[in-house]
Design an enzyme around this catalytic site. Sequence first.
Site, PDB file in Angstrom:
ATOM      1  N   GLU A  51       6.459  64.449   9.400  1.00  0.00           N
ATOM      2  CA  GLU A  51       7.490  65.169   9.720  1.00  0.00           C
ATOM      3  C   GLU A  51       7.657  66.117   8.614  1.00  0.00           C
ATOM      4  O   GLU A  51       7.407  65.828   7.600  1.00  0.00           O
ATOM      5  CB  GLU A  51       8.620  63.941   9.662  1.00  0.00           C
ATOM      6  CG  GLU A  51      10.092  64.710   9.748  1.00  0.00           C
ATOM      7  CD  GLU A  51      11.178  63.815  10.127  1.00  0.00           C
ATOM      8  OE1 GLU A  51      10.830  62.626   9.605  1.00  0.00           O
ATOM      9  OE2 GLU A  51      12.077  64.369  10.687  1.00  0.00           O
ATOM     10  N   ASN A 380      12.840  60.873  19.971  1.00  0.00           N
ATOM     11  CA  ASN A 380      12.542  59.978  18.540  1.00  0.00           C
ATOM     12  C   ASN A 380      12.931  58.738  18.472  1.00  0.00           C
ATOM     13  O   ASN A 380      12.665  57.795  18.915  1.00  0.00           O
ATOM     14  CB  ASN A 380      12.819  61.144  17.543  1.00  0.00           C
ATOM     15  CG  ASN A 380      12.381  60.610  16.055  1.00  0.00           C
ATOM     16  OD1 ASN A 380      11.492  59.871  16.089  1.00  0.00           O
ATOM     17  ND2 ASN A 380      13.358  60.472  15.113  1.00  0.00           N
ATOM     18  N   GLU A 381      14.215  58.631  17.667  1.00  0.00           N
ATOM     19  CA  GLU A 381      14.544  57.488  17.628  1.00  0.00           C
ATOM     20  C   GLU A 381      15.824  57.193  18.092  1.00  0.00           C
ATOM     21  O   GLU A 381      16.952  56.888  17.683  1.00  0.00           O
ATOM     22  CB  GLU A 381      14.924  57.544  15.940  1.00  0.00           C
ATOM     23  CG  GLU A 381      15.069  56.114  15.161  1.00  0.00           C
ATOM     24  CD  GLU A 381      15.300  56.322  13.764  1.00  0.00           C
ATOM     25  OE1 GLU A 381      16.158  56.857  13.259  1.00  0.00           O
ATOM     26  OE2 GLU A 381      14.547  55.734  13.090  1.00  0.00           O
TER      27      GLU A 381
HETATM   28  O1  AHR Z   1      10.955  59.043   8.332  1.00  0.00           O
HETATM   29  C1  AHR Z   1      12.534  59.674   7.940  1.00  0.00           C
HETATM   30  C2  AHR Z   1      13.308  59.324   9.136  1.00  0.00           C
HETATM   31  O2  AHR Z   1      13.566  58.002   9.366  1.00  0.00           O
HETATM   32  C3  AHR Z   1      12.760  59.888  10.468  1.00  0.00           C
HETATM   33  O3  AHR Z   1      13.105  61.339  10.565  1.00  0.00           O
HETATM   34  C4  AHR Z   1      13.583  59.196  11.449  1.00  0.00           C
HETATM   35  O4  AHR Z   1      13.135  59.128  12.831  1.00  0.00           O
HETATM   36  C5  AHR Z   1      13.746  57.963  10.703  1.00  0.00           C
HETATM   37  O5  AHR Z   1      15.317  57.461  10.726  1.00  0.00           O
END
Ligand code: AHR
Length: 657
Positions: A51, A380-381
Site C-alpha cells: 500500500e 478493501n476493508e
Molecule cells: O495497513 C494499514 C491499513 O490498515 C490499511 O490501509 C487498511 O486496510 C487497514 O485498516
Amino acid sequence: MRRIIWFAVLSLALVPVPLISQDQQNPVVIAVDAAHPGPAISKTMFGIFFEDINFAADGGLYPELVKNRSFEFQEPLTGWHEVLGFSSKGLDTPKGEMGVHAEDPLNQSNPHYLRVRVYEPGYSFYNTGFRSIGVESGAEYRFAAYVRSGGPKSIRATITDENGHELGSGKLEGFDGNWKHYETVIRANATEQHARLNLIVDDKGSLDLDMVSLFPVDTWKNRQNGLRKDLVQLLYDLHPGFLRFPGGCIVEGRLLTTRYRWKTTVGDIAQRKTIINRWNNEFDQRPAPDYFQSFGLGFYEYFQLAEDIGAEPLPILNCGMACQFNSSETAALDQLDEYVHDALDLIDFANGPITSPWGKLRAQMGHPEPFHLKMIGVGNEQWGPRYVERYKVFAAALKAQHPEIKLVVAAGPFPSGEPFNSMWATWRQLHADIVDEHYYMSPEWFLSNTARYDHYDRSGPKVFAGEYAAQTVGSTSSENRNNWKAAIAEAAFMTGLERNADVVEMASYAPLLAHVNAWQWKPDAIWFDNLRSYGTPNYYVQKVFANNVGTRIVPVTPEAQGRLYTSASLDEHTHEFIVKAINDSPKVTPAEIRLNGINPSGTAKVTILESADLNAENSFDHPTAVAPVSSTLEVKSGIIPVQLRPNSLTVYRIPAQ
Ligand code: AHR
C-alpha cells in the site's frame, strides 16, 4: 478514534491463555505423520500486501527524486524554493520569479506547470525531494523535463549537498516555443543523503517547465520509470506467492473523488493524474501535507512487479464505497456502472488480447503477453449491508463474463465480533470465493490464536489473512515496535495458518514499507531512508515461511504445547519434509522430531531465526541483528533429536527417503 476503542476492547477480551512450562529433561516429541501427507497448500500461501502508506510509493519503491514534479500538489510550489542572493536590486532579491500557471498546459490530466521569468542571468531555484534527495557516488541520474521557452535556450542542473558543494551537473538545451521532452544524465561524484536539485537559467525571458524529474538510471531491471532496486530485491527475496496492490484504505479514499482509479494510473506518466494521498492527514500526530500520489507506480508497474518477483497479482478495486472510518461515502446502486466497468476493463487490461482496447494499451506499454490475472478484490476493508448490495452487483457482472476470476471480499476491520460474524454468515450464504480477514492485535493475541482456523468450515469460502501484524503497544500506536517479541508471535500464529492451508489460501503481513522520516503507521515489514533499507525481524519471519512452504500439509503433533508451536509440510518438488518449530520460551527446549512411516537419511537443511532478547530490532547499523542463519544436520533415521534454541523459529528441511 473509533478504531482504537474497538481494538482496545478486543484485545482485553482476548486475554492470553497461561503457558505451560516445558520439562527441560524430557524431549518434546514432535510427531510428523510423514506417511500421510494431507491437502495441497496453495502456491499463493504467503504473499505481500503493498500500500502507498509511509511514502512507500513516491519517495520509496518509485524512486523519482523530485517531489511535486508536475506542480499538481494542493500547494502547487510544494517542494520548490527560490534561491535568494545578490541581484542588481540588492541582497535577498531573486533574479527572477516563478509561479504556477494553467493556460495551454502539457495535457488536460496535468493542468498546471511552472512558469519561470528570468530578469537577470543566473536565476536559480531548487527541489528538496522527498525528505531530501539521496544520491550515490558514481551512480547516474536522468534529469528530464518538458520545456516550452519564450526566450531562454538552456537550463543548467546541479546536484548539491547541504553545504552547497556540487556533486554533479547537467544541462538541457535547444528549447523552442512548443512543449518538448528533454533529458540528460548526471553522474554523482559523492554519496549524499541530503542533496537537492538546483536549476539555473542563464538567459533572460520566460520558460515553462513540467514533469521535472531526477530519476536513478540504475533501477530494478534497468527500466526507465523503473523501481528502486534494493527495495524490490527485498521483496524478491521473500519469494511471495502473491502481490496485493494498491492497498489498503488507499483503494477506498477518504472520499469517492479521491478513491484509487486504476485507469488514471496507466499509459504515459505525464498523463497520469496526481491526487492527494489519503494518509496525508489521517493521523494528527503524523501529518504529511506533502503526501500525494503521482501514480508513476501505477497498475502496469504493479502487474510487472508481480511478474518480476514470481507473485500472483491481486488488485483490489473500489466497490463504490469510500473509507468507512472516514466519510463512508457510498455510490448509489444505479451509479455503480463505472465501478463495475473498471473491474471488467481491468481484466481486459491484464489478460485481454492485444486487439482489445485495454489489452492494446498493455501491449503499447511493453507487455503484449497477458499478466494472467486470476483474482480481484471487491472493496478493501468494507462491511455492512451497503457493501453486500454492491458486491452483488459486481459479482453478477464479473461472474457472468469472467467465471475464471476469483473474487476476494472483506470481513471488515476486526478479527471477531460484529461486523465480522455477520459478514462471514453472508459470505457463506452467497458462496463467496475468498474472504479477507484483518488483525492488528497484540503479540499475546497471536500466540493464543494459533488454532483459529482448526475448526473453520472446509466447505465454505477460503480465507485470505490479508492484513496482520502484532502491535506491541496498540493498533495505530506510533510507539509500536518491529521487535522479536512481535515477530515470534507472528511466527507462532503462522504455523496455524500453514496447518490449515486447506482453508487459508493466502496470508500477508501489513503494511509492507515505511520511510524512516515519513511514516504514518507502525509496525512495517521493511524500513528505508533515501539510500538504505533493511528487513525487520517480522520481515524475516515472512521470508522464512514463504521460502519454506511445502506443497502439501503434513499432520503434526503437538501443534501447540506450552510455548512450542509446530507445523509440517511436504515439498513434492524437492522431496523434503519441512518441519517448523517455534520455541517461545527463554530456555533451550530438547525435542525429538519423529517422521513416522519413513526412514530418512542424509543432510537436512536447518534455518534458525532467533534472539535471546525479545526487544531486539534491526536497524540501518545492524540490519541483520535478527536474521535467519543456515546450517545442516545429518539425519540417520526417522527419529531426529534436536535442541530448540531459546526464543527461536527453526525450520528443518529433511530429505524424504
Ligand atoms: O495497513 C494499514 C491499513 O490498515 C490499511 O490501509 C487498511 O486496510 C487497514 O485498516
